[in-house]
Design a protein around this motif. Structure first.
Motif, PDB file in Angstrom:
ATOM      1  N   TYR A 157       0.844  -1.194   0.000  1.00 54.15           N
ATOM      2  CA  TYR A 157       0.000   0.000   0.000  1.00 54.15           C
ATOM      3  C   TYR A 157       0.879   1.243   0.000  1.00 54.15           C
ATOM      4  O   TYR A 157       1.943   1.255   0.611  1.00 54.15           O
ATOM      5  N   THR A 158       0.432   2.282  -0.671  1.00 56.32           N
ATOM      6  CA  THR A 158       1.306   3.434  -0.910  1.00 56.32           C
ATOM      7  C   THR A 158       0.837   4.701  -0.225  1.00 56.32           C
ATOM      8  O   THR A 158       1.379   5.768  -0.466  1.00 56.32           O
ATOM      9  N   LEU A 159      -0.185   4.626   0.631  1.00 57.21           N
ATOM     10  CA  LEU A 159      -0.604   5.816   1.347  1.00 57.21           C
ATOM     11  C   LEU A 159       0.456   6.239   2.361  1.00 57.21           C
ATOM     12  O   LEU A 159       1.321   5.464   2.742  1.00 57.21           O
ATOM     13  N   SER A 160       0.377   7.497   2.805  1.00 59.41           N
ATOM     14  CA  SER A 160       1.326   7.990   3.798  1.00 59.41           C
ATOM     15  C   SER A 160       1.269   7.112   5.052  1.00 59.41           C
ATOM     16  O   SER A 160       0.186   6.705   5.454  1.00 59.41           O
ATOM     17  N   PRO A 161       2.425   6.793   5.662  1.00 62.94           N
ATOM     18  CA  PRO A 161       3.754   7.363   5.414  1.00 62.94           C
ATOM     19  C   PRO A 161       4.615   6.573   4.438  1.00 62.94           C
ATOM     20  O   PRO A 161       5.830   6.706   4.427  1.00 62.94           O
ATOM     21  N   SER A 162       4.009   5.741   3.598  1.00 62.45           N
ATOM     22  CA  SER A 162       4.807   4.882   2.711  1.00 62.45           C
ATOM     23  C   SER A 162       5.640   5.670   1.712  1.00 62.45           C
ATOM     24  O   SER A 162       6.618   5.160   1.178  1.00 62.45           O
TER      25      SER A 162
END
Length: 274
Positions: free
Chosen positions: A165-170
């Motif tokens: 998953y790429t949502l913050s904090p990613s």
């Protein structure tokens, strides 16, 4: 209906017998837990010991390992290991066999984390992250396979929700996330190869979990920490014991029909966040 009632009665009988004889989920098992001087690895080692396993913990810092051993001196012992050293990896596995005669469970938790934007990441840092998290972990698993196969054992890899998953904090974990995504796929592709040999392999992917790395990374970023909590259905950051419970299940005979799976242990972060 009669079947359902009978099943519930049988379950109660088994639970009573288990309590009466002090049975635990990992009784008689021997485990090697890497990266177990702090955080998630330390939590896993403590819970394994509580559940009846003999545990050898491995990491680079001897003083941190001794702190983990002190949690359950009767069940936990230590061996120093740099995951990136072939000699150290071989020594750690042999140490487990010398002390306990077998290896039932390998928990591959050791790794390196990097909290930086992609543009700020150096070539040397990219090499370190991939070498540690993916290449060295893969080599450790390969080295442990003969012992695991002999015991009919299993492997649990610690990955990350950031691997999928790429949502913050990613966004500040791009290279780290890619290395962990490789571990997810390693487990999936190895599962059909290892199953016929009697070895299971699964992954636990933590969300934001309190520990040395997470606390250091977010120490100056309270805004991000507060945001992650706000989009986590369970309303908090994880604790090492939260991850340890998932790992204990997958490592136990309770999960004997489970292999090749990636289990998110994140409080639901990835669901409401993205």
């Amino acid at each position: 209906m009669a079947f359902a009632i009978s099943a519930r009665m049988d379950a109660r009988i088994v639970m009573r017998r288990g309590r009466g004889h002090g049975m635990t989920m990992l009784q008689g098992k021997v485990a090697l837990v890497t990266g177990a001087g702090t955080g998630i690895g330390k939590g896993i080692a403590a819970m394994f010991a509580e559940q009846g396993a003999k545990v050898v913990v491995a990491a680079r810092r001897k003083e941190k390992l001794l702190e983990t051993c002190a949690l359950a001196p009767h069940a936990i012992s230590a061996v120093c290991m740099d995951l990136c050293s072939a000699d150290d990896r071989a020594h750690a596995i042999q140490t487990v066999l010398d002390r306990h005669g077998k290896l039932d469970i390998l928990v591959s938790n050791a790794g390196a984390q990097l909290w930086k934007t992609f543009d700020e990441t150096t070539d040397e840092e990219i090499e370190t992250i991939f070498s540690t998290n993916l290449s060295s972990t893969t080599r450790l698993i390969k080295s442990a396979l003969p012992a695991l196969e002999a015991a009919g054992g299993n492997i649990v890899i610690i990955s990350s929700t950031a691997a999928r998953y790429t949502l913050s904090p990613s966004q500040k974990l791009s290279v780290y996330s890619a290395s962990k995504a490789g571990l997810n796929q390693l487990a999936r592709t190895l599962a059909p190869k290892l199953g016929p040999r009697g070895v299971r392999i699964n992954v636990v992917a933590p969300g934001l979990t309190r520990g040395e790395y997470a606390d250091e990374s977010l120490a100056q970023d309270e805004e991000t920490l507060a945001w992650v909590r706000s989009v986590t259905p369970l309303g908090r950051a994880g604790e090492p014991a939260d991850i340890a419970r998932s790992v204990t299940f997958l490592a136990s005979d309770m999960a004997s029909w489970v292999t090749g799976q990636v289990l998110d242990a994140s409080g639901g972060w990835q669901i409401s966040g993205g």
